[in-house]
Design an enzyme around this catalytic site. Structure first.
Site, short mmCIF file in Angstrom:
data_model
loop_
_atom_site.label_atom_id
_atom_site.label_comp_id
_atom_site.label_asym_id
_atom_site.label_seq_id
_atom_site.Cartn_x
_atom_site.Cartn_y
_atom_site.Cartn_z
N TYR A 1 0.84 -1.21 0.00
CA TYR A 1 0.00 0.00 0.00
C TYR A 1 0.87 1.26 0.00
CZ TYR A 1 -3.77 3.20 1.38
OH TYR A 1 -4.69 4.23 1.43
N GLU B 1 4.12 1.81 -0.73
CA GLU B 1 4.93 2.02 -1.93
C GLU B 1 4.07 2.07 -3.19
OE1 GLU B 1 7.63 3.20 -1.48
OE2 GLU B 1 9.14 1.94 -0.53
N GLY B 2 2.95 1.36 -3.17
CA GLY B 2 2.03 1.45 -4.30
C GLY B 2 1.53 2.87 -4.49
N GLN C 1 0.58 5.70 20.84
CA GLN C 1 0.78 6.17 19.48
C GLN C 1 -0.40 7.07 19.09
OE1 GLN C 1 0.11 3.08 20.44
NE2 GLN C 1 -0.74 1.80 18.83
N ASN D 1 -12.98 -0.34 14.60
CA ASN D 1 -12.67 -1.40 15.57
C ASN D 1 -13.18 -1.04 16.96
OD1 ASN D 1 -11.44 -3.29 13.98
ND2 ASN D 1 -9.42 -3.10 14.89
N GLY E 1 -0.65 2.04 23.45
CA GLY E 1 -1.80 2.91 23.25
C GLY E 1 -1.45 4.38 23.22
N ARG F 1 -9.65 -0.78 10.86
CA ARG F 1 -9.24 0.57 11.20
C ARG F 1 -9.64 0.87 12.64
NH1 ARG F 1 -10.19 4.15 5.69
NH2 ARG F 1 -11.06 2.42 4.55
#
Length: 322
Positions: free
Chosen positions: A151, A153-154, A215, A196, A213, A192
């Protein structure tokens, strides 16, 4: 902010049956335009656009953008791609093909028709950032061989293709780097964090915190995001981006869980699990470019946006659909 004259155009929205795409289709129709919604329903759903099917200026086509598409439109919003780790890691090769082959096909269509094209890029191009908040001139810190690279790098390659088409063919392009977005029509099982937490809270299940928790993420309500996409598309050709679109309000995962528990009235416990590989520790957009070039700032606070979002998921849970 310079804009084009408005008249009824037909916009192609790839990924139009997805979470953000369906809201974009809706808003374009409300503005008096026609919409051709293209989706292969890998992660999108006809339920997201069911209320639009009878609109006289709305068309739907089942199509995979990794194959060429031959239609006549006035502009293209390229949103097609799985956008949650659970979905994009399920078939990583297909995810990369959707970002790269899909971009090539949509750019080829835009070149043939000589119409503007907008790429829905992502804050994931910044990876696990060493600069905070993230401005558009930051090149990122991405693991090119990790499980998220299909995802990350795409999307980075898609941006490269857009700017090469712009330089080589003078194609009018717009690149939006979308930060975490939430709201009604999110897939209940997409992994996500907002969906969630809400589904777990509504079911009385333990809320899953990854790592400690602490982050952080920044959460933009979908209506604000769609307004930003449309404003970017409506700027004159000189504004190519990339432009960050997101809410600069920063919350830790624990703070988000607390807000969800408050809105749902749930007493679910918090349970810590190991942090996934390459999961960013911080994510916050610098939206100075969007503010100056688009006169755009998000207006919906997290506490306000959670109200309709929780209501949407509550209905799904009560009907056994989440």
């Amino acid at each position: 902010m310079p804009t084009r004259n408005h008249y009824r155009k037909t916009w192609l929205v790839t990924g139009g049956a997805g979470f953000i795409g369906s809201h974009l289709c809706e808003r374009l129709l409300e503005a008096g335009h026609g919409v051709l919604c293209v989706d292969n329903y890998l992660t999108g759903s006809r339920d997201n656009i069911a209320h639009l099917l009878d609109h006289p200026h709305f068309e739907v086509m089942r199509h995979d953008v990794t194959f060429p598409l031959f239609v006549e439109v006035d502009g293209i919003y390229n949103l097609a791609c799985p956008a949650s780790p659970i979905h994009y890691q399920r078939d990583p090769v297909q995810t990369t093909k959707t970002s790269v082959h899909g971009a090539i096909n949509m750019l080829g269509l835009a070149k043939r028709l000589n119409v503007p094209i907008l790429q829905a890029s992502t804050s994931e191009v910044y990876g696990d950032p060493e600069v905070h908040p993230q401005p558009e001139d930051y090149w990122g810190h991405v693991n090119p061989i990790g499980t998220r690279a299909c995802y990350d790098e795409g999307k980075r390659c898609a941006e490269t293709l857009f700017f090469d088409y712009h330089r080589e063919h003078n194609l009018e392009i717009k690149v939006a780097r979308i930060f975490n977005t939430y709201g009604p029509r999110m897939h209940p099982n997409d992994g996500r964090v907002v969906s969630n937490f809400i589904v777990q809270a509504l079911k009385g299940e333990a809320i899953t915190l990854y790592g400690d928790g602490e982050q952080s993420r920044s959460f933009c309500y979908v209506d604000d995001l769609v307004k930003g996409l449309i404003r970017l598309m409506n700027t004159t050709a000189e504004t190519t981006g990339p432009i960050n679109l997101g809410n600069p309000g920063e919350f830790t995962m624990r703070e988000l869980a607390s807000a969800v528990l408050k809105e749902t009235g749930s007493s679910s416990a918090l349970v810590e699990h190991p942090l996934p590989a390459d999961d960013p520790r911080q994510r916050q957009p610098d939206i100075g470019e969007a503010a100056s070039r688009l006169d755009w700032r998000p207006s919906v606070a997290l506490s306000d946006g959670l109200v309709p979002t929780v209501g949407y998921f509550r209905d799904l849970v009560e009907r056994g659909l989440a």
